[in-house]
Design an enzyme around this catalytic site. Structure first.
Site, PDB file in Angstrom:
ATOM      1  N   PRO A   1       0.698  -1.357   0.128  1.00  0.00           N
ATOM      2  CA  PRO A   1      -0.016   0.271  -0.052  1.00  0.00           C
ATOM      3  C   PRO A   1       0.721   1.361   0.106  1.00  0.00           C
ATOM      4  CG  PRO A   1      -0.098  -1.124   2.298  1.00  0.00           C
ATOM      5  CD  PRO A   1       0.652  -2.205   1.192  1.00  0.00           C
TER       6      PRO A   1
ATOM      7  N   ASP B   1       3.887   1.381 -11.623  1.00  0.00           N
ATOM      8  CA  ASP B   1       2.693   2.154 -11.450  1.00  0.00           C
ATOM      9  C   ASP B   1       2.946   3.570 -10.985  1.00  0.00           C
ATOM     10  OD1 ASP B   1       1.320   0.419 -12.981  1.00  0.00           O
ATOM     11  OD2 ASP B   1       0.100  -0.471 -11.342  1.00  0.00           O
TER      12      ASP B   1
ATOM     13  N   LYS C   1      -1.208   5.624 -14.385  1.00  0.00           N
ATOM     14  CA  LYS C   1      -2.557   5.965 -14.889  1.00  0.00           C
ATOM     15  C   LYS C   1      -3.256   6.715 -13.662  1.00  0.00           C
ATOM     16  CE  LYS C   1      -2.916   1.466 -17.102  1.00  0.00           C
ATOM     17  NZ  LYS C   1      -3.553   0.155 -17.380  1.00  0.00           N
TER      18      LYS C   1
ATOM     19  N   GLY D   1       1.109  -1.312  -7.125  1.00  0.00           N
ATOM     20  CA  GLY D   1       0.756  -0.974  -5.804  1.00  0.00           C
ATOM     21  C   GLY D   1      -0.146  -1.984  -5.250  1.00  0.00           C
TER      22      GLY D   1
ATOM     23  N   ILE E   1      -5.353  -8.370  -7.097  1.00  0.00           N
ATOM     24  CA  ILE E   1      -6.694  -7.816  -6.687  1.00  0.00           C
ATOM     25  C   ILE E   1      -6.915  -6.486  -7.174  1.00  0.00           C
ATOM     26  CG2 ILE E   1      -7.747  -7.249  -4.542  1.00  0.00           C
ATOM     27  CD1 ILE E   1      -6.166  -9.074  -2.898  1.00  0.00           C
TER      28      ILE E   1
ATOM     29  N   ALA F   1      -4.346  -2.989  -0.565  1.00  0.00           N
ATOM     30  CA  ALA F   1      -4.815  -1.604   0.156  1.00  0.00           C
ATOM     31  C   ALA F   1      -5.845  -1.898   1.321  1.00  0.00           C
ATOM     32  CB  ALA F   1      -5.323  -0.791  -1.010  1.00  0.00           C
TER      33      ALA F   1
ATOM     34  N   MET G   1     -11.154   1.427  -6.037  1.00  0.00           N
ATOM     35  CA  MET G   1     -11.503   2.507  -6.890  1.00  0.00           C
ATOM     36  C   MET G   1     -12.694   3.086  -6.864  1.00  0.00           C
ATOM     37  SD  MET G   1      -9.351   0.670 -10.353  1.00  0.00           S
ATOM     38  CE  MET G   1     -10.206  -0.849  -9.723  1.00  0.00           C
TER      39      MET G   1
END
Length: 471
Positions: free
Chosen positions: A226, A249, A271, A302, A307, A333, A384
Protein backbone atom coordinates in the site's frame (compact mmCIF):
# COMPACT_ATOMS: atom_id res chain seq x y z
CA UNK A 1 21.50 13.34 1.20
CA UNK A 2 24.02 16.13 1.84
CA UNK A 3 27.14 13.96 1.85
CA UNK A 4 28.62 11.60 -0.74
CA UNK A 5 29.82 8.29 0.76
CA UNK A 6 33.20 7.38 -0.75
CA UNK A 7 36.26 5.34 0.19
CA UNK A 8 39.66 7.03 0.25
CA UNK A 9 42.76 4.87 -0.34
CA UNK A 10 45.37 6.23 2.07
CA UNK A 11 47.65 3.19 2.24
CA UNK A 12 51.20 4.54 2.25
CA UNK A 13 49.97 8.16 2.33
CA UNK A 14 50.95 10.59 5.10
CA UNK A 15 48.06 11.76 7.30
CA UNK A 16 48.40 14.50 9.93
CA UNK A 17 46.86 13.85 13.35
CA UNK A 18 46.99 16.75 15.82
CA UNK A 19 46.42 15.64 19.42
CA UNK A 20 47.76 12.88 21.64
CA UNK A 21 45.01 12.15 24.16
CA UNK A 22 41.79 10.17 24.34
CA UNK A 23 40.21 11.96 21.36
CA UNK A 24 43.14 11.07 19.13
CA UNK A 25 43.33 7.38 20.10
CA UNK A 26 40.42 6.03 17.97
CA UNK A 27 41.60 8.04 14.96
CA UNK A 28 45.13 6.69 15.29
CA UNK A 29 43.87 3.12 15.47
CA UNK A 30 41.69 3.63 12.40
CA UNK A 31 44.53 5.21 10.42
CA UNK A 32 46.93 2.40 11.26
CA UNK A 33 44.28 -0.10 10.21
CA UNK A 34 44.13 1.71 6.87
CA UNK A 35 47.92 1.29 6.45
CA UNK A 36 48.53 5.01 6.35
CA UNK A 37 51.68 6.76 7.60
CA UNK A 38 50.80 9.08 10.47
CA UNK A 39 52.42 12.35 11.44
CA UNK A 40 51.37 12.83 15.07
CA UNK A 41 51.77 16.35 16.45
CA UNK A 42 51.23 16.86 20.20
CA UNK A 43 53.37 18.17 23.06
CA UNK A 44 52.38 15.12 25.14
CA UNK A 45 50.76 11.76 24.41
CA UNK A 46 48.86 9.31 26.57
CA UNK A 47 50.24 5.87 27.41
CA UNK A 48 47.61 4.25 25.13
CA UNK A 49 48.76 6.40 22.21
CA UNK A 50 52.39 5.70 23.09
CA UNK A 51 51.71 1.96 22.81
CA UNK A 52 50.75 2.47 19.17
CA UNK A 53 53.95 4.26 18.14
CA UNK A 54 55.76 2.40 15.37
CA UNK A 55 57.74 2.98 12.22
CA UNK A 56 54.52 4.20 10.61
CA UNK A 57 53.87 6.83 13.30
CA UNK A 58 56.19 9.85 13.47
CA UNK A 59 55.58 11.73 16.75
CA UNK A 60 56.48 15.44 16.72
CA UNK A 61 56.59 16.51 20.38
CA UNK A 62 55.44 20.14 20.23
CA UNK A 63 52.44 22.39 19.54
CA UNK A 64 50.85 22.46 16.09
CA UNK A 65 52.42 24.74 13.46
CA UNK A 66 50.95 25.71 10.11
CA UNK A 67 53.76 23.97 8.17
CA UNK A 68 52.80 20.59 9.73
CA UNK A 69 50.25 20.11 6.96
CA UNK A 70 52.91 20.07 4.22
CA UNK A 71 52.95 16.76 2.30
CA UNK A 72 49.84 15.35 3.98
CA UNK A 73 46.80 13.83 2.27
CA UNK A 74 44.27 14.27 5.10
CA UNK A 75 44.24 16.22 8.36
CA UNK A 76 42.62 15.27 11.67
CA UNK A 77 42.22 17.62 14.62
CA UNK A 78 41.74 15.83 17.95
CA UNK A 79 42.91 18.11 20.76
CA UNK A 80 39.56 19.17 22.21
CA UNK A 81 41.02 22.68 22.57
CA UNK A 82 38.82 25.03 20.58
CA UNK A 83 41.53 27.47 19.47
CA UNK A 84 43.90 24.70 18.36
CA UNK A 85 41.23 22.68 16.54
CA UNK A 86 40.02 25.82 14.77
CA UNK A 87 43.57 26.64 13.71
CA UNK A 88 44.11 23.11 12.36
CA UNK A 89 40.90 23.32 10.33
CA UNK A 90 41.69 26.79 9.02
CA UNK A 91 45.19 25.89 7.84
CA UNK A 92 44.04 22.64 6.20
CA UNK A 93 41.20 24.37 4.35
CA UNK A 94 43.47 27.19 3.25
CA UNK A 95 45.76 24.63 1.63
CA UNK A 96 42.90 22.59 0.14
CA UNK A 97 43.49 19.52 2.33
CA UNK A 98 40.34 17.71 3.57
CA UNK A 99 40.05 18.03 7.37
CA UNK A 100 38.12 16.29 10.13
CA UNK A 101 37.89 17.63 13.68
CA UNK A 102 36.61 15.24 16.34
CA UNK A 103 33.12 16.15 17.64
CA UNK A 104 33.10 19.38 15.62
CA UNK A 105 30.94 18.87 12.50
CA UNK A 106 31.15 22.60 11.78
CA UNK A 107 34.93 22.25 11.29
CA UNK A 108 34.78 19.09 9.16
CA UNK A 109 35.05 18.69 5.40
CA UNK A 110 34.32 14.98 5.82
CA UNK A 111 33.17 12.60 8.53
CA UNK A 112 34.55 9.18 9.40
CA UNK A 113 31.76 6.60 9.40
CA UNK A 114 31.35 3.59 11.65
CA UNK A 115 32.73 0.67 9.66
CA UNK A 116 31.93 -3.01 9.41
CA UNK A 117 35.21 -4.48 8.22
CA UNK A 118 35.06 -7.65 6.16
CA UNK A 119 38.02 -6.62 4.03
CA UNK A 120 38.02 -6.06 1.17
CA UNK A 121 34.30 -5.59 1.82
CA UNK A 122 33.61 -2.48 3.89
CA UNK A 123 30.22 -1.27 5.09
CA UNK A 124 30.21 2.37 6.22
CA UNK A 125 27.46 3.88 8.38
CA UNK A 126 27.38 7.64 8.75
CA UNK A 127 25.06 10.14 10.40
CA UNK A 128 27.04 13.10 9.08
CA UNK A 129 28.39 13.70 12.58
CA UNK A 130 24.89 14.17 14.02
CA UNK A 131 24.70 10.96 16.09
CA UNK A 132 27.91 8.86 16.15
CA UNK A 133 26.50 6.55 18.84
CA UNK A 134 23.56 5.68 16.60
CA UNK A 135 25.97 4.83 13.77
CA UNK A 136 27.85 2.48 16.11
CA UNK A 137 24.62 0.76 17.17
CA UNK A 138 23.69 0.22 13.54
CA UNK A 139 27.18 -1.12 12.89
CA UNK A 140 26.77 -3.76 15.63
CA UNK A 141 23.51 -4.94 14.07
CA UNK A 142 25.05 -5.24 10.61
CA UNK A 143 28.08 -7.06 12.01
CA UNK A 144 25.75 -9.68 13.43
CA UNK A 145 24.22 -10.23 9.97
CA UNK A 146 27.36 -10.47 7.82
CA UNK A 147 29.56 -13.61 7.91
CA UNK A 148 32.99 -12.98 9.39
CA UNK A 149 34.58 -14.52 6.28
CA UNK A 150 32.55 -12.48 3.79
CA UNK A 151 35.71 -10.85 2.43
CA UNK A 152 36.85 -14.21 1.10
CA UNK A 153 34.02 -14.15 -1.44
CA UNK A 154 35.19 -10.78 -2.75
CA UNK A 155 38.80 -11.99 -2.98
CA UNK A 156 37.63 -15.17 -4.72
CA UNK A 157 35.58 -13.26 -7.29
CA UNK A 158 38.47 -10.89 -8.01
CA UNK A 159 40.49 -13.80 -9.39
CA UNK A 160 37.86 -14.44 -12.08
CA UNK A 161 37.01 -10.89 -13.14
CA UNK A 162 39.37 -10.75 -16.12
CA UNK A 163 38.33 -14.23 -17.30
CA UNK A 164 34.57 -13.63 -17.13
CA UNK A 165 34.89 -10.27 -18.90
CA UNK A 166 36.80 -11.93 -21.74
CA UNK A 167 34.68 -15.08 -22.03
CA UNK A 168 31.27 -13.47 -21.34
CA UNK A 169 31.23 -10.15 -23.25
CA UNK A 170 27.51 -9.44 -22.68
CA UNK A 171 27.07 -7.11 -19.70
CA UNK A 172 23.63 -8.43 -18.71
CA UNK A 173 24.90 -12.01 -18.82
CA UNK A 174 27.88 -11.10 -16.62
CA UNK A 175 25.65 -9.39 -14.07
CA UNK A 176 23.33 -12.38 -13.95
CA UNK A 177 26.32 -14.70 -13.55
CA UNK A 178 27.53 -12.84 -10.48
CA UNK A 179 24.03 -12.66 -9.01
CA UNK A 180 23.89 -16.44 -9.21
CA UNK A 181 27.39 -16.82 -7.79
CA UNK A 182 26.91 -14.56 -4.80
CA UNK A 183 23.48 -15.95 -3.99
CA UNK A 184 24.22 -19.63 -4.54
CA UNK A 185 26.38 -22.65 -3.76
CA UNK A 186 29.66 -21.16 -5.03
CA UNK A 187 29.66 -18.42 -2.40
CA UNK A 188 28.61 -20.99 0.18
CA UNK A 189 31.60 -23.17 -0.67
CA UNK A 190 33.97 -20.20 -0.28
CA UNK A 191 32.53 -19.41 3.16
CA UNK A 192 32.98 -23.06 4.18
CA UNK A 193 36.62 -22.84 3.16
CA UNK A 194 36.23 -25.31 0.25
CA UNK A 195 37.80 -23.05 -2.36
CA UNK A 196 38.87 -25.98 -4.57
CA UNK A 197 35.23 -26.95 -5.12
CA UNK A 198 34.26 -23.29 -5.55
CA UNK A 199 37.02 -22.80 -8.14
CA UNK A 200 35.89 -25.76 -10.24
CA UNK A 201 32.20 -24.72 -9.96
CA UNK A 202 33.11 -21.18 -11.01
CA UNK A 203 34.90 -22.36 -14.15
CA UNK A 204 31.92 -24.55 -15.02
CA UNK A 205 29.56 -21.61 -14.46
CA UNK A 206 31.52 -19.23 -16.69
CA UNK A 207 31.77 -21.79 -19.49
CA UNK A 208 28.06 -22.56 -19.22
CA UNK A 209 27.07 -18.89 -19.48
CA UNK A 210 29.48 -18.40 -22.37
CA UNK A 211 27.99 -21.35 -24.27
CA UNK A 212 24.40 -20.36 -23.55
CA UNK A 213 24.30 -17.68 -26.22
CA UNK A 214 20.98 -15.79 -26.21
CA UNK A 215 19.75 -15.03 -22.71
CA UNK A 216 16.25 -16.01 -21.67
CA UNK A 217 14.30 -13.20 -20.05
CA UNK A 218 11.47 -13.32 -17.56
CA UNK A 219 8.81 -11.16 -15.94
CA UNK A 220 7.87 -11.00 -12.27
CA UNK A 221 4.55 -9.32 -11.52
CA UNK A 222 5.29 -7.89 -8.08
CA UNK A 223 3.00 -6.33 -5.50
CA UNK A 224 4.55 -3.26 -3.88
CA UNK A 225 2.00 -3.07 -1.07
CA UNK A 226 0.00 0.00 0.00
CA UNK A 227 2.93 2.42 0.03
CA UNK A 228 5.08 2.01 3.13
CA UNK A 229 8.39 0.45 1.95
CA UNK A 230 8.62 -1.53 5.19
CA UNK A 231 5.53 -3.48 4.07
CA UNK A 232 7.34 -4.78 0.99
CA UNK A 233 7.88 -8.53 1.15
CA UNK A 234 11.38 -10.00 1.25
CA UNK A 235 10.68 -11.83 -2.00
CA UNK A 236 9.62 -8.59 -3.69
CA UNK A 237 12.82 -6.92 -2.46
CA UNK A 238 14.93 -9.72 -3.93
CA UNK A 239 13.30 -9.30 -7.34
CA UNK A 240 13.85 -5.53 -7.22
CA UNK A 241 17.53 -6.06 -6.47
CA UNK A 242 17.91 -8.38 -9.47
CA UNK A 243 15.74 -6.59 -12.04
CA UNK A 244 17.19 -5.19 -15.25
CA UNK A 245 13.96 -3.31 -16.06
CA UNK A 246 11.26 -2.08 -13.66
CA UNK A 247 7.89 -1.13 -15.15
CA UNK A 248 6.02 0.63 -12.35
CA UNK A 249 2.67 2.25 -11.65
CA UNK A 250 2.03 5.79 -10.44
CA UNK A 251 1.16 4.65 -6.90
CA UNK A 252 4.59 3.09 -6.37
CA UNK A 253 6.54 5.76 -4.47
CA UNK A 254 10.20 6.76 -4.68
CA UNK A 255 10.96 5.15 -1.30
CA UNK A 256 10.21 1.75 -2.83
CA UNK A 257 11.92 2.45 -6.16
CA UNK A 258 15.05 3.49 -4.24
CA UNK A 259 15.35 -0.12 -3.03
CA UNK A 260 15.91 -1.37 -6.57
CA UNK A 261 19.22 -1.66 -8.40
CA UNK A 262 20.48 1.85 -9.13
CA UNK A 263 21.48 0.95 -12.69
CA UNK A 264 18.17 -0.68 -13.59
CA UNK A 265 15.97 0.88 -16.28
CA UNK A 266 12.86 2.48 -14.75
CA UNK A 267 9.73 2.89 -16.90
CA UNK A 268 6.69 4.69 -15.45
CA UNK A 269 3.36 3.57 -16.86
CA UNK A 270 1.25 5.49 -14.33
CA UNK A 271 -2.45 5.88 -14.89
CA UNK A 272 -4.74 8.66 -13.70
CA UNK A 273 -8.42 9.18 -14.36
CA UNK A 274 -8.78 10.49 -17.87
CA UNK A 275 -5.08 10.10 -18.68
CA UNK A 276 -3.13 6.89 -19.30
CA UNK A 277 0.53 7.57 -20.06
CA UNK A 278 0.75 4.02 -21.46
CA UNK A 279 -2.22 1.88 -22.45
CA UNK A 280 -2.62 -1.64 -21.09
CA UNK A 281 -1.70 -3.04 -24.50
CA UNK A 282 1.38 -0.82 -24.41
CA UNK A 283 2.33 -2.23 -21.00
CA UNK A 284 1.96 -5.76 -22.38
CA UNK A 285 4.27 -4.90 -25.25
CA UNK A 286 6.87 -3.30 -22.97
CA UNK A 287 7.04 -6.42 -20.81
CA UNK A 288 7.35 -8.67 -23.85
CA UNK A 289 9.99 -6.56 -25.63
CA UNK A 290 12.33 -6.42 -22.64
CA UNK A 291 11.85 -10.05 -21.61
CA UNK A 292 12.41 -11.30 -25.16
CA UNK A 293 15.62 -9.23 -25.20
CA UNK A 294 16.89 -11.44 -22.36
CA UNK A 295 16.21 -9.05 -19.50
CA UNK A 296 14.75 -9.70 -16.07
CA UNK A 297 11.64 -7.55 -15.87
CA UNK A 298 9.72 -6.54 -12.76
CA UNK A 299 6.18 -5.30 -13.34
CA UNK A 300 5.75 -3.38 -10.08
CA UNK A 301 2.18 -2.62 -9.00
CA UNK A 302 0.70 -0.95 -5.92
CA UNK A 303 -1.04 -3.23 -3.45
CA UNK A 304 -1.46 -6.81 -4.61
CA UNK A 305 -1.26 -7.31 -8.39
CA UNK A 306 -3.99 -9.94 -8.45
CA UNK A 307 -6.61 -7.87 -6.58
CA UNK A 308 -8.03 -5.34 -9.05
CA UNK A 309 -4.52 -4.69 -10.32
CA UNK A 310 -4.98 -6.28 -13.77
CA UNK A 311 -2.26 -8.72 -12.88
CA UNK A 312 -4.36 -11.57 -14.20
CA UNK A 313 -4.57 -9.95 -17.64
CA UNK A 314 -0.82 -9.40 -17.71
CA UNK A 315 -0.05 -12.93 -16.58
CA UNK A 316 -2.37 -14.35 -19.24
CA UNK A 317 -0.67 -12.27 -21.94
CA UNK A 318 2.80 -13.43 -20.90
CA UNK A 319 1.78 -17.08 -20.74
CA UNK A 320 0.22 -16.88 -24.22
CA UNK A 321 3.43 -15.29 -25.50
CA UNK A 322 5.54 -18.11 -23.99
CA UNK A 323 7.40 -15.76 -21.62
CA UNK A 324 8.46 -17.10 -18.23
CA UNK A 325 6.43 -15.25 -15.58
CA UNK A 326 5.58 -15.46 -11.91
CA UNK A 327 3.57 -13.45 -9.40
CA UNK A 328 4.86 -12.03 -6.10
CA UNK A 329 1.91 -11.07 -3.86
CA UNK A 330 1.78 -7.80 -1.94
CA UNK A 331 -0.23 -6.44 0.96
CA UNK A 332 -3.44 -5.18 -0.59
CA UNK A 333 -4.79 -1.68 0.14
CA UNK A 334 -7.80 -3.00 2.05
CA UNK A 335 -5.64 -4.80 4.62
CA UNK A 336 -2.80 -2.28 4.75
CA UNK A 337 -4.81 0.93 5.04
CA UNK A 338 -7.31 -0.44 7.54
CA UNK A 339 -4.51 -1.80 9.73
CA UNK A 340 -2.61 1.51 9.55
CA UNK A 341 -5.73 3.29 10.84
CA UNK A 342 -6.32 0.67 13.52
CA UNK A 343 -9.63 -0.47 12.01
CA UNK A 344 -10.67 -4.14 11.70
CA UNK A 345 -12.29 -5.27 8.49
CA UNK A 346 -13.89 -8.19 10.29
CA UNK A 347 -15.11 -8.38 13.90
CA UNK A 348 -17.11 -11.18 15.48
CA UNK A 349 -19.64 -8.72 16.90
CA UNK A 350 -20.21 -6.61 13.75
CA UNK A 351 -18.77 -8.19 10.59
CA UNK A 352 -18.32 -11.91 10.07
CA UNK A 353 -16.96 -11.85 6.53
CA UNK A 354 -15.29 -9.74 3.85
CA UNK A 355 -16.20 -9.20 0.18
CA UNK A 356 -14.02 -7.23 -2.25
CA UNK A 357 -15.45 -5.50 -5.34
CA UNK A 358 -14.30 -2.74 -7.67
CA UNK A 359 -15.96 0.66 -7.87
CA UNK A 360 -15.01 0.89 -11.55
CA UNK A 361 -16.04 -1.70 -14.09
CA UNK A 362 -14.36 -2.36 -17.43
CA UNK A 363 -16.61 0.12 -19.22
CA UNK A 364 -17.76 2.42 -16.38
CA UNK A 365 -19.19 2.30 -12.85
CA UNK A 366 -19.88 -1.06 -11.29
CA UNK A 367 -23.50 -2.09 -10.82
CA UNK A 368 -23.33 -4.60 -8.00
CA UNK A 369 -26.02 -6.69 -6.37
CA UNK A 370 -26.74 -3.93 -3.89
CA UNK A 371 -29.47 -5.86 -2.12
CA UNK A 372 -27.05 -8.67 -1.37
CA UNK A 373 -24.31 -6.26 -0.23
CA UNK A 374 -26.71 -4.33 2.01
CA UNK A 375 -28.13 -7.39 3.69
CA UNK A 376 -25.17 -9.71 4.30
CA UNK A 377 -23.48 -9.56 7.70
CA UNK A 378 -19.97 -8.82 6.45
CA UNK A 379 -17.59 -6.08 5.28
CA UNK A 380 -17.47 -5.26 1.58
CA UNK A 381 -14.27 -3.77 0.14
CA UNK A 382 -14.65 -1.53 -2.91
CA UNK A 383 -11.48 -0.55 -4.78
CA UNK A 384 -11.38 2.56 -6.97
CA UNK A 385 -14.58 3.71 -5.32
CA UNK A 386 -13.96 7.29 -4.16
CA UNK A 387 -15.16 8.80 -7.45
CA UNK A 388 -18.31 6.64 -7.23
CA UNK A 389 -18.77 7.04 -3.47
CA UNK A 390 -22.00 9.06 -3.79
CA UNK A 391 -23.53 6.47 -6.08
CA UNK A 392 -22.43 3.61 -3.82
CA UNK A 393 -23.79 5.32 -0.69
CA UNK A 394 -27.16 6.10 -2.29
CA UNK A 395 -27.55 2.52 -3.54
CA UNK A 396 -26.73 1.07 -0.13
CA UNK A 397 -29.18 3.38 1.63
CA UNK A 398 -31.87 2.61 -0.97
CA UNK A 399 -31.45 -1.08 -0.18
CA UNK A 400 -31.65 -0.69 3.59
CA UNK A 401 -28.46 0.86 4.86
CA UNK A 402 -29.02 3.53 7.53
CA UNK A 403 -27.72 7.01 6.70
CA UNK A 404 -26.28 7.15 10.23
CA UNK A 405 -23.95 4.22 9.51
CA UNK A 406 -20.40 5.16 10.64
CA UNK A 407 -17.75 5.69 7.96
CA UNK A 408 -13.98 6.27 8.00
CA UNK A 409 -11.96 7.61 5.06
CA UNK A 410 -8.24 6.77 5.03
CA UNK A 411 -6.21 8.74 2.49
CA UNK A 412 -2.60 7.75 1.70
CA UNK A 413 -2.83 4.85 4.10
CA UNK A 414 0.48 3.59 5.62
CA UNK A 415 2.33 6.72 4.44
CA UNK A 416 3.54 9.65 6.59
CA UNK A 417 0.86 11.91 5.07
CA UNK A 418 -1.97 9.52 5.97
CA UNK A 419 -5.29 11.20 6.81
CA UNK A 420 -8.25 9.70 8.69
CA UNK A 421 -11.69 11.30 8.23
CA UNK A 422 -14.77 10.03 10.07
CA UNK A 423 -18.46 10.63 9.53
CA UNK A 424 -21.66 8.85 8.49
CA UNK A 425 -22.85 7.18 5.30
CA UNK A 426 -25.23 10.03 4.57
CA UNK A 427 -22.29 12.47 4.68
CA UNK A 428 -19.96 10.34 2.55
CA UNK A 429 -20.03 12.36 -0.66
CA UNK A 430 -19.90 15.75 1.07
CA UNK A 431 -16.97 14.64 3.28
CA UNK A 432 -14.96 13.51 0.26
CA UNK A 433 -15.60 16.87 -1.45
CA UNK A 434 -15.02 19.00 1.67
CA UNK A 435 -11.71 17.29 2.47
CA UNK A 436 -10.66 17.06 -1.20
CA UNK A 437 -9.95 13.34 -0.86
CA UNK A 438 -7.67 12.02 -3.59
CA UNK A 439 -6.60 8.53 -4.57
CA UNK A 440 -5.13 6.47 -3.11
CA UNK A 441 -7.85 6.44 -0.46
CA UNK A 442 -9.66 3.76 1.48
CA UNK A 443 -13.14 4.03 2.94
CA UNK A 444 -14.77 1.88 5.59
CA UNK A 445 -18.54 2.02 6.00
CA UNK A 446 -20.25 0.18 8.81
CA UNK A 447 -19.98 -0.51 12.54
CA UNK A 448 -16.28 -1.41 12.28
CA UNK A 449 -15.61 2.20 11.22
CA UNK A 450 -16.54 3.24 14.73
CA UNK A 451 -13.87 1.02 16.26
CA UNK A 452 -11.48 3.07 18.39
CA UNK A 453 -8.85 1.12 20.27
CA UNK A 454 -11.23 -1.48 21.61
CA UNK A 455 -14.06 0.90 22.45
CA UNK A 456 -17.57 -0.26 21.62
CA UNK A 457 -18.62 0.68 18.10
CA UNK A 458 -22.14 1.90 17.39
CA UNK A 459 -23.98 -1.13 16.03
CA UNK A 460 -26.14 -0.86 12.91
CA UNK A 461 -28.44 -3.85 12.83
CA UNK A 462 -29.84 -3.03 9.43
CA UNK A 463 -26.96 -3.97 7.15
CA UNK A 464 -23.30 -4.93 6.80
CA UNK A 465 -20.14 -2.82 6.67
CA UNK A 466 -18.76 -1.49 3.39
CA UNK A 467 -15.13 -0.65 2.62
CA UNK A 468 -14.21 1.47 -0.41
CA UNK A 469 -10.66 1.91 -1.74
CA UNK A 470 -9.42 4.10 -4.58
CA UNK A 471 -6.19 3.00 -6.24
Amino acid sequence: MSGLPITFDIAGQTVLLVGGGQRALPKLRRLLGSRARVKLVAPEISSAVSDLLSDRVAWVSREFEHYDTEGTTLVFGATGIDAVDRAVAAVARDKGIPVNVVDRPDLCDFTVPAIVDRSPVLVAISTGGAAPLLARQIRRRIEALLPAKLGRIAEFSKRFRETEQRVVPDQIARRRLWQDVFGGDIAGAVLRGDEAAAHQAMLTKINSVSAQGTLSGSVAIVGAGPGDPELLTLRALRFLEQADVIIHDRLVGDAILDLARRDATFISVGKQRGHHSVTQDGIHQLMADHAEAGQRVVRLKGGDPMIFGRGGEELEFLMNRGIAAEVVPGITAAAGCAAAAGLPLTHRDWAHGLTLVSGEGKDGPIEADWAALAQQDHTVGVYMGVRRAGHIASQLMRHGRASSTPIAVIENGTLPQQRLIRGTLGELQSLIIAHDVKAPAFLVIGPVAGFAGGQTAPVDDAAPALAIAAE
